[in-house]
Design an enzyme around this catalytic site. Structure first.
Site, PDB file in Angstrom:
ATOM      1  N   ALA A  55      -3.136   3.085   2.521  1.00 15.15           N
ATOM      2  CA  ALA A  55      -3.751   3.293   3.827  1.00 15.15           C
ATOM      3  C   ALA A  55      -5.036   4.106   3.678  1.00 15.15           C
ATOM      4  O   ALA A  55      -5.017   5.216   3.155  1.00 15.15           O
ATOM      5  CB  ALA A  55      -2.770   4.011   4.753  1.00 15.15           C
ATOM      6  N   PRO A  74       0.832  -1.204   0.000  1.00 14.21           N
ATOM      7  CA  PRO A  74       0.000   0.000   0.000  1.00 14.21           C
ATOM      8  C   PRO A  74       0.866   1.254   0.000  1.00 14.21           C
ATOM      9  O   PRO A  74       1.808   1.360   0.784  1.00 14.21           O
ATOM     10  CB  PRO A  74      -0.813  -0.124   1.292  1.00 14.21           C
ATOM     11  N   TYR A 114       0.824   4.908  13.671  1.00 16.25           N
ATOM     12  CA  TYR A 114      -0.582   5.297  13.585  1.00 16.25           C
ATOM     13  C   TYR A 114      -1.341   4.741  14.791  1.00 16.25           C
ATOM     14  O   TYR A 114      -0.764   4.098  15.664  1.00 16.25           O
ATOM     15  CB  TYR A 114      -1.158   4.868  12.238  1.00 16.25           C
ATOM     16  N   ARG A 122      -0.790  -5.265   9.088  1.00 18.26           N
ATOM     17  CA  ARG A 122       0.604  -4.816   9.058  1.00 18.26           C
ATOM     18  C   ARG A 122       0.989  -4.489  10.486  1.00 18.26           C
ATOM     19  O   ARG A 122       0.305  -3.710  11.158  1.00 18.26           O
ATOM     20  CB  ARG A 122       0.790  -3.596   8.160  1.00 18.26           C
TER      21      ARG A 122
END
Length: 369
Positions: free
Chosen positions: A57, A23, A184, A232
């Protein structure tokens, strides 16, 4: 026989080979909606020869975006736009190519500029928003101070992950990947560097992992058995006081126990001042440890550039799959050339079959060196 070009199952989904387009954020969406830029990008990646193409993402709520240009899957408009692009990519994809989407929440790394605008926190005149994190600790100097997550946030964001996954299923994705790395929100909650709470949401590893694992469980329960679900994860935080590879093994084992089908092992991103020893294949040892310690299907990513390097990773058993990002941006036919180099066969579109080496004596001159 090339191991890189053998089929591989990620749970219920069979990939025609072990190559994955990672990604890659394009920072070019319109309030979360993909557009013609993403159309050309994903149609190109669909023809790359990779067995799995993963969409960048994708935020599960508007406040979960990294930038104003980030893709989202939080509205009907987002869903319609994404379906248009996925349908077009499937129409030109090489036979057997599968498509996945990575869903996540930016947390304290949100409300930022696009990389080519500087990548800093949004200024007051740039429509910033309030970010959330495990603890009220800014990502860096001169960044917004996030608001500490509360019980209501946890319920809302957990539901948003499930809703985004359900939208992904309706759109027609074969695989859904939860973003639990790169600093994140879910990684932010799991790392002791960014989660300094002393309540039941912080402290021990079990406490820090509990909410992200509950989201993984809820997504798996909401997604049909025919759709693969993975994550991930971070191999380590590159800091003695952060997550280590044994934490990645523990997380992967928990995810496998919840019914997830694969993990992609990355690292870093928890703080910009952390220094990472970047070199070719620098994250492969993390993937190898996770595969050996958990038994879940494992993907390696990070500075993987050549066909021989990718082949060695898979053939040695270090990882089951490899993911490339910049390699495909630089050379959108990377998979075609890798197959040629490794003596494997790919079914090319008949319109482009004339570029096969046996038909074009100039092929050797045109290939990247």
């Amino acid at each position: 026989m090339s191991q890189l070009f053998t089929p591989f199952d990620i749970g219920p989904v069979r990939l025609p080979n072990r190559i994955v387009v990672a990604p890659m954020c394009q920072y070019s969406a319109d309030d979360g909606c993909v557009n013609d830029w993403h159309l050309q990008h994903l149609m190109t990646m669909a023809m790359s020869g990779a067995g799995l193409v993963v969409v960048e993402a994708t935020a599960v709520e508007r406040l979960g975006r990294i930038t104003h240009g980030c893709v989202g899957l939080y509205s009907d408009a987002n869903e319609r736009a994404m379906k248009r692009v996925l349908d077009a990519a499937r129409a030109v994809a090489l036979p057997g190519t599968k498509f996945g989407i990575q869903i996540g929440h930016a947390g304290r790394k949100g409300s930022s500029e696009r990389p080519w605008e500087g990548g800093a926190a949004l200024k007051d005149n740039a429509d910033p928003w309030t970010t959330v994190a495990a603890s009220a600790i800014p990502f860096d100097d001169n960044w917004h101070t996030p608001r500490e997550l509360n019980a209501q946030d946890k319920v809302r964001i957990g539901a948003a992950f499930v809703a985004a996954a359900e939208r992904a299923v309706r759109i027609g994705f074969d695989a859904i990947e939860l973003h639990m790395a790169h600093g994140y929100l879910l990684h932010n909650v799991m790392s002791p560097i960014s989660n300094t709470r002393s309540d039941g949401f912080g402290g021990s590893r079990d406490n820090r992992f509990a909410w992200p694992l509950s989201i993984a469980s809820a997504v798996r329960a909401a997604v049909p058995a025919a759709v693969s679900v993975g994550a991930r994860i971070t191999g380590q935080d590159w800091s003695d006081d952060g997550l280590q590879v044994e934490d990645a093994v523990a997380l992967a084992s928990e995810l496998k126990g919840l019914g997830l089908d694969f993990v992609c092992v990355s690292s870093g991103g928890i703080h910009p001042k952390v220094r990472i020893a970047v070199k070719p294949g620098y994250q492969v040892p993390f993937a190898q440890a996770v595969k050996a310690g958990s038994g879940i299907a494992t993907r390696a990513v990070g500075m993987i550039g050549t066909a021989k390097q990718a082949e060695e990773i898979v053939a040695s058993g270090a990882a089951d799959m490899v993911a490339l990002a910049r390699g495909f941006l630089d050379n959108p036919r990377w998979g075609w050339h890798a197959a040629e180099e490794l003596g494997a066969e790919l079914t090319l579109p008949p319109q482009y079959a004339r570029v096969a080496k046996k038909f074009w004596p100039g092929a050797a001159l045109a290939r990247p060196r």
